[in-house]
Design a protein around this motif. Structure first.
Motif, PDB file in Angstrom:
ATOM      1  N   UNK A  32     -27.253  39.777 -39.323  1.00 21.20           N
ATOM      2  CA  UNK A  32     -28.048  38.878 -38.480  1.00 21.20           C
ATOM      3  C   UNK A  32     -29.748  38.563 -39.008  1.00 21.20           C
ATOM      4  N   UNK A  33     -29.997  39.546 -39.742  1.00 25.87           N
ATOM      5  CA  UNK A  33     -31.236  39.226 -40.475  1.00 25.87           C
ATOM      6  C   UNK A  33     -31.399  38.416 -41.617  1.00 25.87           C
ATOM      7  N   UNK A  34     -30.102  38.185 -42.032  1.00 29.67           N
ATOM      8  CA  UNK A  34     -29.974  37.451 -43.472  1.00 29.67           C
ATOM      9  C   UNK A  34     -30.272  35.857 -43.068  1.00 29.67           C
ATOM     10  N   UNK A  35     -31.113  35.331 -44.030  1.00 29.28           N
ATOM     11  CA  UNK A  35     -31.395  34.055 -44.094  1.00 29.28           C
ATOM     12  C   UNK A  35     -30.560  33.086 -44.931  1.00 29.28           C
ATOM     13  N   UNK A  36     -28.990  33.059 -44.459  1.00 25.22           N
ATOM     14  CA  UNK A  36     -28.118  32.393 -45.330  1.00 25.22           C
ATOM     15  C   UNK A  36     -28.017  30.752 -45.141  1.00 25.22           C
ATOM     16  N   UNK A  37     -27.761  30.146 -46.149  1.00 23.97           N
ATOM     17  CA  UNK A  37     -27.822  28.533 -46.123  1.00 23.97           C
ATOM     18  C   UNK A  37     -26.799  28.354 -45.022  1.00 23.97           C
ATOM     19  N   UNK A  38     -26.713  27.112 -44.761  1.00 22.71           N
ATOM     20  CA  UNK A  38     -25.775  26.706 -43.537  1.00 22.71           C
ATOM     21  C   UNK A  38     -24.501  26.080 -44.038  1.00 22.71           C
ATOM     22  N   UNK A  39     -23.825  26.677 -45.176  1.00 26.64           N
ATOM     23  CA  UNK A  39     -22.634  26.428 -45.680  1.00 26.64           C
ATOM     24  C   UNK A  39     -21.687  26.639 -44.325  1.00 26.64           C
ATOM     25  N   UNK A  40     -20.851  25.575 -44.314  1.00 29.24           N
ATOM     26  CA  UNK A  40     -19.641  25.786 -43.323  1.00 29.24           C
ATOM     27  C   UNK A  40     -18.395  25.209 -44.076  1.00 29.24           C
ATOM     28  N   UNK A  41     -17.637  26.189 -44.505  1.00 34.03           N
ATOM     29  CA  UNK A  41     -16.254  25.764 -45.122  1.00 34.03           C
ATOM     30  C   UNK A  41     -15.195  26.342 -44.443  1.00 34.03           C
ATOM     31  N   UNK A  42     -13.912  25.528 -44.878  1.00 37.03           N
ATOM     32  CA  UNK A  42     -12.861  26.395 -44.462  1.00 37.03           C
ATOM     33  C   UNK A  42     -12.573  27.635 -45.227  1.00 37.03           C
ATOM     34  N   UNK A  43     -12.311  28.841 -44.781  1.00 37.91           N
ATOM     35  CA  UNK A  43     -12.340  29.860 -45.721  1.00 37.91           C
ATOM     36  C   UNK A  43     -10.891  30.768 -45.295  1.00 37.91           C
ATOM     37  N   UNK A  44     -10.400  31.330 -46.200  1.00 38.84           N
ATOM     38  CA  UNK A  44      -8.910  32.212 -46.133  1.00 38.84           C
ATOM     39  C   UNK A  44      -9.325  33.306 -45.277  1.00 38.84           C
ATOM     40  N   UNK A  97      -9.747  25.003 -51.774  1.00 35.25           N
ATOM     41  CA  UNK A  97      -9.914  25.165 -50.226  1.00 35.25           C
ATOM     42  C   UNK A  97     -11.161  24.982 -49.676  1.00 35.25           C
ATOM     43  N   UNK A  98     -12.140  25.392 -50.338  1.00 41.57           N
ATOM     44  CA  UNK A  98     -13.648  25.320 -49.972  1.00 41.57           C
ATOM     45  C   UNK A  98     -14.072  24.028 -49.772  1.00 41.57           C
ATOM     46  N   UNK A  99     -13.555  23.025 -50.985  1.00 38.68           N
ATOM     47  CA  UNK A  99     -13.795  21.567 -50.805  1.00 38.68           C
ATOM     48  C   UNK A  99     -13.333  20.854 -49.607  1.00 38.68           C
ATOM     49  N   UNK A 100     -12.410  21.347 -48.900  1.00 38.75           N
ATOM     50  CA  UNK A 100     -11.947  20.697 -47.661  1.00 38.75           C
ATOM     51  C   UNK A 100     -13.064  20.512 -46.833  1.00 38.75           C
ATOM     52  N   UNK A 101     -12.965  19.590 -45.944  1.00 41.97           N
ATOM     53  CA  UNK A 101     -13.885  19.390 -44.540  1.00 41.97           C
ATOM     54  C   UNK A 101     -13.188  20.153 -43.628  1.00 41.97           C
ATOM     55  N   UNK A 102     -13.657  20.857 -42.743  1.00 40.49           N
ATOM     56  CA  UNK A 102     -13.131  21.574 -41.714  1.00 40.49           C
ATOM     57  C   UNK A 102     -12.408  20.481 -40.844  1.00 40.49           C
ATOM     58  N   UNK A 103     -11.302  20.943 -40.227  1.00 41.04           N
ATOM     59  CA  UNK A 103     -10.525  19.585 -39.333  1.00 41.04           C
ATOM     60  C   UNK A 103     -10.839  19.739 -38.154  1.00 41.04           C
ATOM     61  N   UNK A 108      -0.713  18.630 -45.579  1.00 41.86           N
ATOM     62  CA  UNK A 108      -1.172  17.332 -45.563  1.00 41.86           C
ATOM     63  C   UNK A 108      -2.427  16.838 -46.352  1.00 41.86           C
ATOM     64  N   UNK A 109      -3.334  17.987 -46.419  1.00 42.18           N
ATOM     65  CA  UNK A 109      -4.447  18.073 -47.307  1.00 42.18           C
ATOM     66  C   UNK A 109      -3.968  18.129 -48.863  1.00 42.18           C
ATOM     67  N   UNK A 110      -2.917  18.252 -49.069  1.00 43.93           N
ATOM     68  CA  UNK A 110      -2.386  18.230 -50.468  1.00 43.93           C
ATOM     69  C   UNK A 110      -2.636  19.510 -51.060  1.00 43.93           C
ATOM     70  N   UNK A 111      -2.914  20.649 -50.307  1.00 44.78           N
ATOM     71  CA  UNK A 111      -3.106  22.043 -50.864  1.00 44.78           C
ATOM     72  C   UNK A 111      -1.690  22.758 -50.880  1.00 44.78           C
ATOM     73  N   UNK A 112      -1.286  23.218 -51.693  1.00 41.18           N
ATOM     74  CA  UNK A 112       0.200  23.951 -51.951  1.00 41.18           C
ATOM     75  C   UNK A 112      -0.115  25.394 -51.283  1.00 41.18           C
ATOM     76  N   UNK A 113       0.827  25.406 -50.254  1.00 43.09           N
ATOM     77  CA  UNK A 113       0.492  26.490 -49.224  1.00 43.09           C
ATOM     78  C   UNK A 113       1.941  26.667 -48.625  1.00 43.09           C
ATOM     79  N   UNK A 114       2.280  28.177 -48.115  1.00 46.53           N
ATOM     80  CA  UNK A 114       3.556  28.386 -47.461  1.00 46.53           C
ATOM     81  C   UNK A 114       3.786  27.416 -46.527  1.00 46.53           C
ATOM     82  N   UNK A 115       5.192  26.979 -46.271  1.00 47.69           N
ATOM     83  CA  UNK A 115       5.558  26.163 -45.515  1.00 47.69           C
ATOM     84  C   UNK A 115       6.156  26.590 -44.343  1.00 47.69           C
TER      85      UNK A 115
END
Length: 295
Positions: free
Chosen positions: A165-177, A115-121, A68-75
């Motif tokens: 746990x000690x890493x200072x990561x940015x707060x990226x929150x993507x849909x990942x594979x 994929x990473x450009x999609x907003x989490x559903x 539905x998000x127009x990404x080609x995926x196994x159906x």
């Protein structure tokens, strides 16, 4: 005594009857943690491990959401119970892919960028990606492994958990594979690359999907500079090897690959030998670049 193959065949026969599908002359196409069969009518059955029905149901929901998000995926197949439960084992039904090849690194980079450009559903509700999930339990259960190796792996998991746990990561929150490599993209002779194997799709930092190829390039003798550059360029220029978190992410990815083959080592001399080799690499006995046998 019933063999694993006979058990899978019986599960397939029962599931096909429940779903109203024809499993006559079904052909096994993969025998791993998930067992896959090709059925008449261009249908593929995927039998999951015991007690994974929640994950199986989420794979179906993810496949339909991505479509539905127009990404080609196994159906996922419509008009059948998804998943079909046989005892404690879920069976999901999929449309067979056309003739295809694995992706190039550039094609993989392009698919991950989309994929990473999609907003989490909001639905399906994707779990948070935990790269260390289940590793401690799988190591503890590996009684076929020498105590010294099992203790080393357990300690290494704890060290990496603390480092993460000690890493200072940015707060990226993507849909990942969650298992991104060229073999999980099917490229038809003509047409758009198709994303496969959705059981690890989650919410998390997108760099987790970039790490496998980066590790192949940096730590293994299996991905040359040109192929890695093509991947980075197609993704949009992000080279995860320049990240301050790269070494921790890479060490975790490599540990995951060790534990994966460890699970096969109880019943395979080749897997047991490969497990020992991989542990020797991680523990510093063998210098990089490494050569590991695929399983």
């Amino acid at each position: 005594m019933t063999t694993p193959r006979e058990t899978a065949d019986n599960v397939l026969a029962t599931a096909a009857q429940l779903a109203g599908l024809d499993a006559t002359n079904a052909v096994m196409i993969r025998d791993g943690s998930n067992v896959m069969y090709q059925l008449p009518g261009r249908v593929v059955a995927r039998i999951g491990p015991e007690h994974t029905d929640d994950n199986a149901a989420r794979q179906i929901e993810v496949a339909r959401w991505l479509t539905d998000s127009d990404l080609a995926v196994v159906r996922a197949l419509d008009g059948v119970p998804q998943p079909t439960l046989v005892g404690n084992r879920p069976v999901t039904w999929w449309e067979q892919l056309p003739e295809h090849r694995p992706a190039t690194t550039a094609e993989l980079g392009s698919v991950l960028r989309a994929l990473h450009a999609l907003s989490p559903p909001t639905h399906p509700n994707l779990p948070r990606f935990d790269p260390l999930a289940g590793l401690e339990e799988r190591v503890a259960a590996a009684q076929h492994l020498p105590d010294d190796d099992r203790d080393w792996l357990s300690q290494r998991i704890q060290e990496l958990r603390e480092q993460l746990s000690n890493l200072k990561l940015d707060q990226s929150n993507s849909v990942i594979h969650g298992d991104a490599w060229q073999g999980n993209i099917a490229v038809p002779g003509t047409g758009t690359p198709i994303l496969l194997d959705l059981e690890h799709v989650a919410q998390g930092h997108p760099d987790w999907d970039l790490i496998p190829l980066a590790v192949d390039h940096v730590d293994f003798a299996r991905l040359n500079h040109t192929d890695y550059h093509d991947f980075v360029a197609a993704y949009g220029g992000r080279d995860v090897t320049t990240s301050s978190a790269f070494r921790v992410f890479a060490d975790i990815q490599e540990l995951r690959w060790v534990v994966f083959v460890l699970g096969k080592a109880a019943n395979s001399v080749h897997a047991a030998r490969e497990t020992r080799h991989r542990i020797a690499c991680l523990s510093g006995e063998i210098p990089r670049p490494w050569t590991w046998t695929a399983f």
